[in-house]
Write a protein that holds these residues in place. Structure first.
Motif, short mmCIF file in Angstrom:
data_model
loop_
_atom_site.label_atom_id
_atom_site.label_comp_id
_atom_site.label_asym_id
_atom_site.label_seq_id
_atom_site.Cartn_x
_atom_site.Cartn_y
_atom_site.Cartn_z
N THR A 168 0.83 -1.26 0.09
CA THR A 168 -0.07 -0.05 -0.01
C THR A 168 0.93 1.19 0.16
O THR A 168 0.47 2.31 -0.44
N ALA A 169 2.12 1.18 0.55
CA ALA A 169 3.08 2.31 0.63
C ALA A 169 3.69 2.75 -0.63
O ALA A 169 4.35 3.47 -0.82
N LEU A 170 3.66 1.75 -1.62
CA LEU A 170 4.54 1.55 -2.91
C LEU A 170 4.16 2.90 -3.54
O LEU A 170 5.11 3.62 -4.25
N PRO A 171 3.18 3.13 -3.86
CA PRO A 171 2.58 4.44 -4.74
C PRO A 171 3.30 5.78 -4.23
O PRO A 171 3.98 6.52 -4.70
N THR A 172 3.02 5.83 -2.72
CA THR A 172 3.73 6.83 -2.14
C THR A 172 5.19 7.22 -2.27
O THR A 172 5.68 8.10 -2.47
N LEU B 279 10.54 9.27 -3.90
CA LEU B 279 11.94 8.83 -3.93
C LEU B 279 12.19 8.83 -5.37
O LEU B 279 13.44 8.84 -5.93
N GLY B 280 11.22 9.15 -6.18
CA GLY B 280 11.37 8.94 -7.57
C GLY B 280 11.99 7.68 -8.22
O GLY B 280 12.72 7.67 -9.18
N ALA B 281 11.28 6.77 -7.80
CA ALA B 281 11.84 5.37 -8.26
C ALA B 281 11.01 4.98 -9.72
O ALA B 281 9.97 5.30 -9.78
N ASP B 282 11.97 4.34 -10.32
CA ASP B 282 11.45 3.89 -11.53
C ASP B 282 10.56 2.51 -11.53
O ASP B 282 10.69 1.94 -10.38
N VAL C 267 17.54 1.79 9.25
CA VAL C 267 17.93 2.41 8.15
C VAL C 267 16.98 2.72 6.75
O VAL C 267 17.08 3.72 6.34
N ALA C 268 16.17 1.70 6.65
CA ALA C 268 15.06 1.63 5.76
C ALA C 268 13.93 2.97 6.17
O ALA C 268 13.63 3.64 4.96
N ALA C 269 13.78 3.07 7.20
CA ALA C 269 12.82 4.39 7.64
C ALA C 269 13.19 5.54 7.08
O ALA C 269 12.36 6.43 6.73
N PHE C 270 14.65 5.96 6.98
CA PHE C 270 15.27 7.01 6.78
C PHE C 270 15.96 7.00 5.49
O PHE C 270 16.66 8.02 5.17
N ALA C 271 15.59 6.10 4.53
CA ALA C 271 16.32 6.09 3.10
C ALA C 271 15.72 7.26 2.28
O ALA C 271 14.68 7.75 2.37
N SER C 272 16.88 8.07 1.62
CA SER C 272 16.72 8.86 0.85
C SER C 272 16.54 8.91 -0.39
O SER C 272 16.13 9.70 -1.18
#
Length: 520
Positions: free
Chosen positions: A39-43, A48-51, A99-104
């Motif tokens: 559910t978080a993937l679209p957000t 993050l600008g992920a392709d 680490v994952a929570a604050f990934a930029s």
């Protein structure tokens, strides 16, 4: 029996059930993180600008690394002790969550997910191994495995709900940060409740074999992604398959030469254990694929919020939890065959029912599109079947493995879970993307980036005139639904074939699990 002896028995009984709660919470964390990003993937994709490729690797890095390390982690637990592995794994899991929570960037998030997988691989076999060595009575052990197995599926089903709930009030990193307090409490409980380790320090641990398994898996997953995308590169596919074949071939050869292998192939020759592995893998294939695709559709096509989408998908857990506990109490009486075969076929029927009741995708069922709740009955039926199959699969594997192979058997089972989930996401996610790209009919003048995914089409529509935007969205959503229908039919077919395969495997078994001699 004296009063003191009675108190000791009662305390011992309570202790093992509290230990079950503790390891089940650990397993819940592992499986929640498998699906909490759906559910978080679209957000997070937007933030993050992920392709499209990075999106799939954000999801797949976790099960891929975990599957590659699980065999080694289970055998290492037999060597150094399952309690130690559980506690170390929890600590790593908590650190990686931060680490994952604050990934930029997408790369940092993928790395954090890989580190999460290392912690999960360390503690996951230990959860089942601790149950195997703590619950000596077969009936109690099967009930405990039923609770454990239910937590596995329920965690996967509740991940989208938790993700949606947190996104209502916090940023996407909260889906990882929520793990930290739970990890701290579980560390304390595990240190107090878990029995002292009985380990075999003389057994070597083969880290090279773990790397070979991971090499094989990475090559295979890359090949699957390349084959299922539009315009695949044949050279890339061939090279990936060669790398995969080399990794698995060298692994098998190395295991056959080892006095203490990561995988004793004799386990795979036992029909109950083999059928349990097949059932667990296929059940997770269906679960992961269904949840990923359905949560994306509910948000991107129907327009629901992450929370509402997660709540609808949670209907799967409503069916899974009670059926898993019931299967655990019945497994010692009936043996695995009716539960595994019946469970897989019931799950297949549930997925097909969910497809037929999806508003707007089946022409002869004119359900009003504003009521996606119609899919709930199908999800409940699918959850019931999955709970039956997975609990019976766990009981079949662990009930037929000797105590000194508990870590190995637990690892084999959990590798089957992770491979099922991994390929459910990789195969079905890639197929959905490909079918979208091939079938979408873009209006004239629309930027070609809208062909990549529905996410991109939604972003593109924001920059277009209203009439052209509406036409683009209709075309994009229709193309997505084309992929949705095909992928759910694939899941139905895979689960049905799994029912037939396990029925044949178990027909060769001479007796139910409780009467079968364990593998030597």
């Amino acid at each position: 029996m004296t009063g003191r002896e009675g108190k000791q028995v009662m305390d011992g009984g309570a202790r093992r059930w509290w230990l079950l709660v503790t390891v089940s919470v650990g397993l819940l964390l592992i499986t929640l993180d498998m699906s909490v990003l759906y559910t978080a993937l679209p957000t997070l994709t937007e933030d993050l600008g992920a392709d499209a490729s990075q999106k799939l690797w954000i999801i797949n890095a976790y099960p891929l690394v975990m599957a590659g390390l699980l065999l080694g982690a289970g055998t290492l637990g037999d060597r150094v002790g399952h309690k130690r592995m559980f506690l170390v794994g929890l600590a790593l899991f908590g650190a990686a969550s931060t680490v994952a929570a604050f990934a930029s960037t997408p790369a940092v998030l993928i790395g954090g997910r890989a580190l999460l997988a290392v912690g999960a691989a360390a503690m996951m076999p230990a959860t089942l191994s601790l149950i195997r060595v703590t619950f000596e009575d077969e009936r109690e052990r099967n009930v405990a495995i039923g609770v454990w197995g239910s937590m596995s599926v329920v965690g996967s089903a509740l991940g989208p709900v938790l993700g949606g709930l947190l996104l209502e009030y916090f940023w996407w990193g909260s889906v990882f940060l929520i793990n930290v307090p739970v990890v701290l409490l579980s560390l304390i409980a595990g240190a107090v409740l878990a029995p002292g380790d009985t380990h075999h320090s003389d057994r070597p641990w083969d880290f090279v074999a773990s790397l070979l398994v991971m090499t094989g898996l990475v090559g295979l997953v890359y090949a699957v992604k390349e084959i299922t995308k539009p315009g695949p590169e044949p050279l890339h596919v061939v090279l990936a398959l060669l790398v995969s074949a080399a990794g698995f071939t060298f692994f098998v050869r190395r295991q056959r030469r080892q006095a203490h292998p990561l995988l004793d192939f004799a386990l795979l020759r036992h029909p109950h254990i083999l059928s349990g592995i097949v059932a667990a893998a296929l059940a997770m294939f269906g679960t992961a694929g269904l949840q990923l695709i359905l949560t994306q559709r509910l948000q991107l096509v129907v327009g629901l919020s992450p929370l509402h989408a997660g709540l609808l998908v949670a209907a799967f857990a409503v069916g899974c939890l009670p059926s898993g506990v019931v299967a655990g109490s019945l497994a010692w009486r009936t043996g695995p065959r009716p539960l595994i075969v019946g469970g897989l076929l019931t799950a297949a029927a549930g997925v097909l029912l969910a497809l037929l009741l999806t508003p707007g995708t089946v022409p002869f069922l004119q359900i009003h599109p504003d009521h996606p709740v119609w899919i709930v009955p199908g999800l409940i039926v699918a959850g019931v079947g999955t709970g039956l199959a997975m609990t019976a699969a766990s009981a079949a594997i662990m009930g037929n493995a000797p105590a000194h192979r508990a870590g190995m058997a637990a690892s084999v089972e959990e590798v089957s879970y992770e491979l099922g989930s991994l390929f459910g996401v990789a195969v079905l996610g890639s197929a959905l993307t490909s079918l979208y790209t091939v079938t979408v009919q873009l209006p004239a003048g629309t930027p070609s980036v809208a062909e990549d995914s529905l996410d991109q089409a939604l972003k593109t529509s924001e920059r277009l005139p209203a009439d052209q935007a509406d036409t683009l969205l209709d075309a994009a959503r229709t193309a997505f639904d084309n992929g949705y229908v095909v992928t759910l039919l694939i899941i139905t077919a895979v689960l049905t074939i799994g029912g037939a395969v396990t029925a044949r495997l178990l027909s060769r078994a001479a007796a139910p699990t409780k009467q079968t001699e364990p593998v030597a």
